[in-house]
Scaffold this active site. Structure first.
Site, PDB file in Angstrom:
ATOM      1  CB  SER A 180      40.637 -43.018  56.020  1.00  0.00           C
ATOM      2  OG  SER A 180      40.549 -44.295  57.372  1.00  0.00           O
ATOM      3  CB  SER A 181      43.845 -43.636  59.631  1.00  0.00           C
ATOM      4  OG  SER A 181      42.240 -43.856  60.141  1.00  0.00           O
ATOM      5  CE  LYS A 220      44.137 -36.560  54.667  1.00  0.00           C
ATOM      6  NZ  LYS A 220      43.280 -37.934  55.283  1.00  0.00           N
ATOM      7  CG  ASP A 238      36.422 -41.190  50.530  1.00  0.00           C
ATOM      8  OD1 ASP A 238      36.288 -42.389  50.068  1.00  0.00           O
ATOM      9  OD2 ASP A 238      37.406 -40.781  51.694  1.00  0.00           O
ATOM     10  CE  LYS A 275      53.940 -56.818  45.161  1.00  0.00           C
ATOM     11  NZ  LYS A 275      53.967 -57.064  43.325  1.00  0.00           N
ATOM     12  CE  LYS A 306      49.523 -51.818  38.791  1.00  0.00           C
ATOM     13  NZ  LYS A 306      50.134 -51.223  37.785  1.00  0.00           N
ATOM     14  CE  LYS A 311      56.463 -50.353  39.120  1.00  0.00           C
ATOM     15  NZ  LYS A 311      56.415 -51.770  40.108  1.00  0.00           N
ATOM     16  CB  CYS A 322      36.449 -30.835  82.127  1.00  0.00           C
ATOM     17  SG  CYS A 322      34.523 -30.156  81.342  1.00  0.00           S
ATOM     18  CD  GLU A 333      26.344 -33.570  82.310  1.00  0.00           C
ATOM     19  OE1 GLU A 333      26.046 -34.130  81.138  1.00  0.00           O
ATOM     20  OE2 GLU A 333      27.312 -33.282  83.430  1.00  0.00           O
ATOM     21  CG  HIS A 381      39.396 -29.535  78.269  1.00  0.00           C
ATOM     22  ND1 HIS A 381      39.046 -30.770  78.805  1.00  0.00           N
ATOM     23  CD2 HIS A 381      37.541 -29.090  78.603  1.00  0.00           C
ATOM     24  CE1 HIS A 381      37.614 -30.634  78.691  1.00  0.00           C
ATOM     25  NE2 HIS A 381      37.212 -30.168  78.683  1.00  0.00           N
ATOM     26  CD  GLU A 427      42.507 -31.718  78.361  1.00  0.00           C
ATOM     27  OE1 GLU A 427      41.256 -32.226  77.589  1.00  0.00           O
ATOM     28  OE2 GLU A 427      43.000 -31.154  79.352  1.00  0.00           O
TER      29      GLU A 427
END
Length: 540
Positions: A13-14, A17, A148, A188, A190, A224, A381, A405, A507, A509
């Protein structure tokens, strides 16, 4: 007809993609093809909105208020194309939709099964993106790793999809790891062979292999993998590590990724225009200055929790030809040891968003330090709400002031829920999500930075500034420089007699782009750079 590119991942994973998908989107857009990118996530949560940042990293928010995977941020930043709730699909949302249909009787008493009902719903979500935005190409990233269990319905759905829309309209791109084994002194293949074998066992033959590696592929490796994985040699694309994610599209262009994709999809080969992107990377790698910014948060041990904040800072640094240094500071450490120990010497401070009371007092102390010492400061925020609490406690003689809160019994709820939110039970029900308008006060720092009277920014919060304290707030030297168009909700606060002190309820960003840094981050970096160079920032 819209063409479709499915991006799967293998071995680990990570693996990148999301960056590969976003880079392909950038390359296609550079050739004047319209693009949309869809993320299929295999987890059962309906969306990542209630997930801990330590579990999933940042929650990215779209214009229409969808809480999504952080990869959608990469998609937007690389393609400069806004995504929507249609671009984020989870297993939970798929099953929720199918079960709602079953309860309504849409299946006319039939047995509801993974095939065809779940797989059909997945395919419908893919087609919906194509129908809604009508792009030339839809890129679909399947989360997780081949093998998975939870990914199997998605993989079966995309296997069927090629037959549904025509083989010439679909390609499969597999991102895999080609590790270097130091003891053997060689790479490798494989792991890639086994990953492709797993993919082929469920009926998917990859058309392109994107090979993640920490160095250039050794001679013979491409040939290969081509032979063992039944992929054309030209379609084995090396993807070596880059110093910055923004270099990846240029690497993929040199390796011929877009050219092979267009050939397989039977689309016209057009000349790319990557001049501005190349200039951006050149500025990134040839900084003229250095500036250090502190990020004071509660999730700092996982930097992905503040991914968009980091990227927005990086965009601003690129625009100012500066090398960005980030000092990560856990706000809980400030609670124990004081702000000066951790913040001494920084040129600017950001207090980002978050939920829950843990570390809040440390954020408040950091804001007090920025205000008293004169360090350029930007609050986002929760950072804005903490700025209001800091004002109330230290300047307005309200030592017990807090957010409702965190302390529902406080006598001075400086931050509170709006009356219409009081009886909502679901966590997401009280959230103010997505794009909202904000009117700026003429002559304010915010108006100077944005250069506009009305702006639009994305929100993700429940609690608001308590209007009962507005007059006192203004009387003590602060200003409210941005509100909702009707004036009811406080969106931006400033401290005018400070070198640079501004905090926002939204936000910003999420809307920053590599070639178009967000005005607030650009303003902070400019003030911080002046401080680093020994120049006194000028307050507006």
């Amino acid at each position: 007809m819209t063409k479709f590119v499915f991006v799967t991942g293998g071995v680990v994973s990570s693996i990148g993609k999301g960056i590969v998908a976003a880079s392909l989107g950038r390359l296609l857009k550079s050739r004047d093809y319209s693009v949309s990118i869809l993320k299929l996530d295999p987890y059962i949560n309906v969306d990542p909105g209630t997930m801990s940042p330590f579990q999933h990293g940042e929650v990215f928010v779209t214009d229409d208020g969808a809480e999504t995977d952080l990869d959608l941020g990469h998609y937007e930043r690389f393609t400069d194309t806004p995504m929507s709730r249609l671009n984020s699909v989870t297993t939970g949302s798929i099953y929720q939709a199918v079960l709602n249909k079953e309860r309504r009787g849409d299946y006319q008493g039939g047995t509801v099964q993974v095939i065809p009902h779940i797989t059909n719903e997945i395919q419908e979500r893919i087609l919906r993106v194509a129908k809604d935005t009508n792009p030339d190409v839809v890129i679909i990233e399947i989360g997780g790793t081949v093998g998975d269990i939870e990914s199997l319905p998605f993989l079966e759905a995309i296997r069927q999809f090629r037959t549904e829309v025509g083989r010439k309209n679909v390609i499969y791109m597999h991102v895999t790891l080609v590790p270097w084994i130091p003891s053997a002194g060689e790479m490798k293949t494989k792991p890639t062979q086994h990953s492709v074998k797993e993919l082929r066992s469920i009926g998917i033959q990859p058309d392109i292999l994107v090979c993640r590696c920490d160095r250039p592929l050794q001679p013979g490796i491409k040939e290969k993998m081509s032979q063992f994985c039944d992929v054309a040699v030209n379609c084995v694309i090396p993807a070596p590590d880059a110093k910055s994610i923004y270099e990846v599209p240029l690497i993929m262009e040199r390796e011929g990724l877009a050219q092979e994709v267009l050939g397989l999809l039977h689309l016209e080969q057009r000349h790319p225009n990557l001049t501005r992107w190349q200039e951006l990377v050149d500025r990134l790698y040839r900084p003229q200055h250095t500036v250090e910014i502190a990020i004071v948060g509660k999730y700092v041990r996982l930097s992905d929790a503040y991914l968009s904040v980091m990227e927005a800072l990086r965009h601003a640094a690129i625009g100012l030809e500066s090398d960005l240094r980030v000092r990560w500071i856990n706000s809980e450490e400030i609670e124990k040891d004081g702000a000066a120990k951790y913040l001494d010497g920084v040129a600017g401070i950001i207090v980002p968003g978050g939920f829950g009371i843990r570390g809040v007092d440390g954020k408040i102390l950091a804001i007090q330090y920025a205000r008293e010492v004169g360090i350029p400061f930007l609050g986002l925020c929760l950072g804005m709400q903490c700025s209001v609490i800091e004002w109330a406690r230290h300047l307005a003689n309200l030592p017990d002031a807090h957010s409702a809160e965190f302390d529902p019994e406080t006598l001075n709820p400086i931050i509170h829920l709006l009356p219409e939110q009081q009886d909502v039970v679901d966590l997401g029900g009280t959230m103010r999500l997505g794009l909202y308008a904000c009117r700026l006060q003429s002559g304010s720092l915010a108006a100077h930075l944005y250069g506009e009277e009305v702006i639009y920014e994305r929100h993700r919060h429940r609690y608001e500034f308590n209007n009962a304290y507005r007059s006192l707030f203004i009387e003590t030297g602060y200003s409210i420089s941005g509100t909702s168009p009707d004036g009811r909700l406080v969106e931006i606060i400033e401290l005018p007699n400070h070198p640079f002190f501004i905090a926002v309820q939204f936000h910003p960003e999420f809307r920053s782009r590599p070639s178009a840094p967000h005005p607030l981050f650009a303003g902070l970096l400019q003030a911080a750079l002046k401080k680093s160079l020994g120049q006194e920032p000028v307050a507006v």
